[in-house]
Scaffold this motif. Structure first.
Motif, mmCIF file in Angstrom:
data_model
loop_
_atom_site.group_PDB
_atom_site.id
_atom_site.type_symbol
_atom_site.label_atom_id
_atom_site.label_comp_id
_atom_site.label_asym_id
_atom_site.label_seq_id
_atom_site.Cartn_x
_atom_site.Cartn_y
_atom_site.Cartn_z
ATOM 1 N N GLU A 128 -3.355 -16.048 -1.307
ATOM 2 C CA GLU A 128 -3.031 -16.825 -2.523
ATOM 3 C C GLU A 128 -2.537 -15.902 -3.637
ATOM 4 O O GLU A 128 -3.171 -14.875 -3.906
ATOM 5 N N GLY A 129 -1.406 -16.248 -4.248
ATOM 6 C CA GLY A 129 -0.932 -15.517 -5.416
ATOM 7 C C GLY A 129 -0.229 -14.206 -5.102
ATOM 8 O O GLY A 129 0.199 -13.501 -6.018
ATOM 9 N N VAL A 130 -0.126 -13.853 -3.803
ATOM 10 C CA VAL A 130 0.552 -12.586 -3.446
ATOM 11 C C VAL A 130 2.018 -12.877 -3.094
ATOM 12 O O VAL A 130 2.307 -13.853 -2.392
ATOM 13 N N ASP A 131 2.920 -12.007 -3.599
ATOM 14 C CA ASP A 131 4.335 -12.168 -3.279
ATOM 15 C C ASP A 131 4.555 -11.741 -1.818
ATOM 16 O O ASP A 131 4.328 -10.573 -1.478
ATOM 17 N N PRO A 132 4.996 -12.668 -0.937
ATOM 18 C CA PRO A 132 5.162 -12.327 0.487
ATOM 19 C C PRO A 132 6.086 -11.117 0.688
ATOM 20 O O PRO A 132 5.909 -10.359 1.642
ATOM 21 N N ALA A 133 7.046 -10.934 -0.224
ATOM 22 C CA ALA A 133 7.999 -9.824 -0.070
ATOM 23 C C ALA A 133 7.319 -8.468 -0.236
ATOM 24 O O ALA A 133 7.885 -7.434 0.134
ATOM 25 N N SER A 134 6.075 -8.473 -0.811
ATOM 26 C CA SER A 134 5.395 -7.190 -1.038
ATOM 27 C C SER A 134 4.584 -6.742 0.185
ATOM 28 O O SER A 134 4.059 -5.629 0.206
ATOM 29 N N LEU A 135 4.485 -7.603 1.222
ATOM 30 C CA LEU A 135 3.685 -7.232 2.403
ATOM 31 C C LEU A 135 4.372 -6.123 3.197
ATOM 32 O O LEU A 135 5.595 -6.065 3.283
ATOM 33 N N LYS A 136 3.528 -5.229 3.756
ATOM 34 C CA LYS A 136 4.064 -4.100 4.534
ATOM 35 C C LYS A 136 3.569 -4.210 5.979
ATOM 36 O O LYS A 136 2.442 -4.643 6.224
ATOM 37 N N PRO A 137 4.417 -3.777 6.953
ATOM 38 C CA PRO A 137 3.994 -3.838 8.355
ATOM 39 C C PRO A 137 2.721 -3.033 8.600
ATOM 40 O O PRO A 137 2.569 -1.941 8.025
ATOM 41 N N TYR A 138 1.824 -3.555 9.399
ATOM 42 C CA TYR A 138 0.567 -2.893 9.786
ATOM 43 C C TYR A 138 -0.290 -2.504 8.591
ATOM 44 O O TYR A 138 -1.000 -1.509 8.616
ATOM 45 N N ASP A 139 -0.182 -3.283 7.512
ATOM 46 C CA ASP A 139 -0.985 -3.026 6.324
ATOM 47 C C ASP A 139 -1.522 -4.399 5.897
ATOM 48 O O ASP A 139 -0.732 -5.314 5.610
ATOM 49 N N LYS A 140 -2.864 -4.529 5.917
ATOM 50 C CA LYS A 140 -3.450 -5.856 5.654
ATOM 51 C C LYS A 140 -3.469 -6.198 4.170
ATOM 52 O O LYS A 140 -3.807 -7.328 3.796
ATOM 53 N N THR A 141 -3.121 -5.219 3.300
ATOM 54 C CA THR A 141 -3.157 -5.458 1.854
ATOM 55 C C THR A 141 -2.331 -6.707 1.505
ATOM 56 O O THR A 141 -1.166 -6.812 1.896
ATOM 57 N N GLY A 142 -2.985 -7.628 0.774
ATOM 58 C CA GLY A 142 -2.264 -8.811 0.293
ATOM 59 C C GLY A 142 -2.174 -9.932 1.311
ATOM 60 O O GLY A 142 -1.556 -10.966 1.054
ATOM 61 N N THR A 143 -2.798 -9.720 2.491
ATOM 62 C CA THR A 143 -2.729 -10.793 3.496
ATOM 63 C C THR A 143 -4.054 -11.563 3.533
ATOM 64 O O THR A 143 -5.086 -11.064 3.084
ATOM 65 N N ASP A 144 -3.996 -12.766 4.090
ATOM 66 C CA ASP A 144 -5.189 -13.595 4.263
ATOM 67 C C ASP A 144 -5.678 -13.356 5.698
ATOM 68 O O ASP A 144 -4.918 -13.574 6.655
ATOM 69 N N SER A 145 -6.932 -12.901 5.847
ATOM 70 C CA SER A 145 -7.370 -12.456 7.183
ATOM 71 C C SER A 145 -7.358 -13.587 8.218
ATOM 72 O O SER A 145 -6.985 -13.365 9.377
ATOM 73 N N ALA A 146 -7.714 -14.801 7.808
ATOM 74 C CA ALA A 146 -7.716 -15.913 8.776
ATOM 75 C C ALA A 146 -6.284 -16.222 9.225
ATOM 76 O O ALA A 146 -6.018 -16.446 10.422
ATOM 77 N N LYS A 147 -5.365 -16.170 8.250
ATOM 78 C CA LYS A 147 -3.959 -16.476 8.593
ATOM 79 C C LYS A 147 -3.368 -15.357 9.463
ATOM 80 O O LYS A 147 -2.565 -15.613 10.354
ATOM 81 N N MET A 148 -3.799 -14.105 9.183
ATOM 82 C CA MET A 148 -3.329 -12.977 10.002
ATOM 83 C C MET A 148 -3.822 -13.134 11.441
ATOM 84 O O MET A 148 -3.100 -12.849 12.387
ATOM 85 N N LYS A 149 -5.082 -13.606 11.562
ATOM 86 C CA LYS A 149 -5.661 -13.788 12.902
ATOM 87 C C LYS A 149 -4.854 -14.861 13.659
ATOM 88 O O LYS A 149 -4.519 -14.696 14.833
ATOM 89 N N ALA A 150 -4.532 -15.930 12.918
ATOM 90 C CA ALA A 150 -3.764 -17.014 13.551
ATOM 91 C C ALA A 150 -2.388 -16.500 13.987
ATOM 92 O O ALA A 150 -1.913 -16.815 15.089
ATOM 93 N N MET A 151 -1.769 -15.654 13.132
ATOM 94 C CA MET A 151 -0.447 -15.129 13.510
ATOM 95 C C MET A 151 -0.585 -14.191 14.717
ATOM 96 O O MET A 151 0.273 -14.167 15.603
ATOM 97 N N GLY A 152 -1.693 -13.430 14.749
ATOM 98 C CA GLY A 152 -1.942 -12.536 15.878
ATOM 99 C C GLY A 152 -2.011 -13.320 17.186
ATOM 100 O O GLY A 152 -1.455 -12.917 18.212
ATOM 101 N N GLU A 153 -2.690 -14.481 17.128
ATOM 102 C CA GLU A 153 -2.805 -15.305 18.334
ATOM 103 C C GLU A 153 -1.452 -15.891 18.729
ATOM 104 O O GLU A 153 -1.107 -15.995 19.900
ATOM 105 N N PHE A 154 -0.672 -16.245 17.700
ATOM 106 C CA PHE A 154 0.643 -16.834 17.959
ATOM 107 C C PHE A 154 1.594 -15.810 18.592
ATOM 108 O O PHE A 154 2.315 -16.109 19.549
ATOM 109 N N LYS A 155 1.569 -14.558 18.046
ATOM 110 C CA LYS A 155 2.589 -13.600 18.485
ATOM 111 C C LYS A 155 2.284 -12.967 19.854
ATOM 112 O O LYS A 155 3.203 -12.507 20.537
ATOM 113 N N GLY A 156 0.988 -13.019 20.255
ATOM 114 C CA GLY A 156 0.587 -12.395 21.531
ATOM 115 C C GLY A 156 1.471 -12.777 22.716
ATOM 116 O O GLY A 156 2.069 -11.902 23.357
#
Ligand code: HEM
Length: 245
Positions: free
Chosen positions: A162-190
């Motif tokens: 929430e409130g984080v600019d998506p353009a500021s996210l960096k590869p393999y860096d969890k800063t600014g990400t939502d852990s539940a959403k990251m987990k869901a993306m991890g399951e999707f991309k597998g």
């Protein structure tokens, strides 16, 4: 038996030949970079920067590969008759054509074709489908792993907290990400990663088979298959089966 004649025919148009060699070069480079990614630890590549750089190079070559593939897919509807999907993808009458070819093959005097022979048509379809699978799964992983186009910004939007600019996210860096959403993306991309790697193994097998069959056909049946992919011209000593469409 057909009359013997040594005749040259214009077969592959320039876009088809350019596609073939750009595809050949990019696929070899992608396999090379892919293997480097797979065996990075054995090669002493451990830093995150190096890992991301390998992926970025692989993806940049991947864009050339995908664009080239897209042009060829379209060219299959507008190119000359040998480049057209209607003459390549097996359809009505294919079974009879294939059995005629196989019979002539067994009799030791294989029918000659200007375009692909019936087995070659099948090979082209399997290779093109595998390349499309590589393109789609690769583009998805480019989006999920390093937030690269065309899907990267939408994946970044999905995992940004929430409130984080998506353009500021960096590869393999969890800063600014939502852990539940990251987990869901991890399951999707597998599965996309798994399909990408298994299809790349299948493709390596197909490439070896393709080269072996082309060399064998060139030696046994002639036609100058390899030089035809440079010059566009095939030289046949018997009248081709597909001379008149
Ligand atoms: C014929 C074409 C291609 C081949 C043979 C190929 C091959 C490979 C191989 C062997 C890997 C290593 C898998 C791993 O490290 O787990 C890989 C990973 C990857 N490829 Fe490709 N690739 C191709 C096309 C593409 C394209 C078109 C893109 C995107 C534009 C792409 C993006 C990626 C990404 C992002 C990864 C990392 C996935 C991961 O870490 O699991 N690839 N590729």
């Amino acid at each position: 038996m057909k009359e013997k004649l040594l005749k040259q025919y214009q077969v592959w148009d320039a876009p088809t030949r350019i596609f073939h060699w750009v595809n050949f070069t990019t696929v070899i480079l992608l396999i090379f970079m892919g293997l480097m990614m797979l065996f990075k630890k054995d090669m002493g590549i451990t830093s995150l920067d190096a890992k991301v750089t390998l992926k970025i190079i692989h993806v940049l070559i991947g864009y050339v590969f995908v664009l080239n593939l897209l042009v060829r897919l379209v060219w299959g509807f507008v190119g000359n008759r040998f480049a057209r999907w209607s003459n390549i993808v097996p359809g009505k009458g294919y079974a009879a054509t294939l059995s005629g070819y196989l019979t002539s093959f067994k009799q030791g005097e294989p029918q000659q074709f200007l375009g692909h022979n019936p087995l070659g048509r099948l090979a082209v379809v399997v290779i093109m489908l595998s390349l499309m699978v590589m393109a789609v799964t690769g583009l998805v992983r480019a989006g999920t792993d390093i937030y690269y186009p065309p899907f990267g910004s939408s994946f970044a939007q999905q995992v940004a907290a929430e409130g984080v600019d998506p353009a500021s996210l960096k590869p393999y860096d969890k800063t600014g990400t939502d852990s539940a959403k990251m987990k869901a993306m991890g399951e999707f991309k597998g599965p996309f990663g798994e399909i990408h790697i298994y299809t790349s193994c299948f493709l390596m097998f197909l490439i070896l088979l393709h080269i072996m069959v082309v060399v064998r056909t060139e030696i046994k049946e002639g036609g100058g298959l390899v030089s035809a992919m440079f010059s566009g011209k095939k030289t046949l000593e018997r009248e081709p089966e597909d001379l008149n469409g």
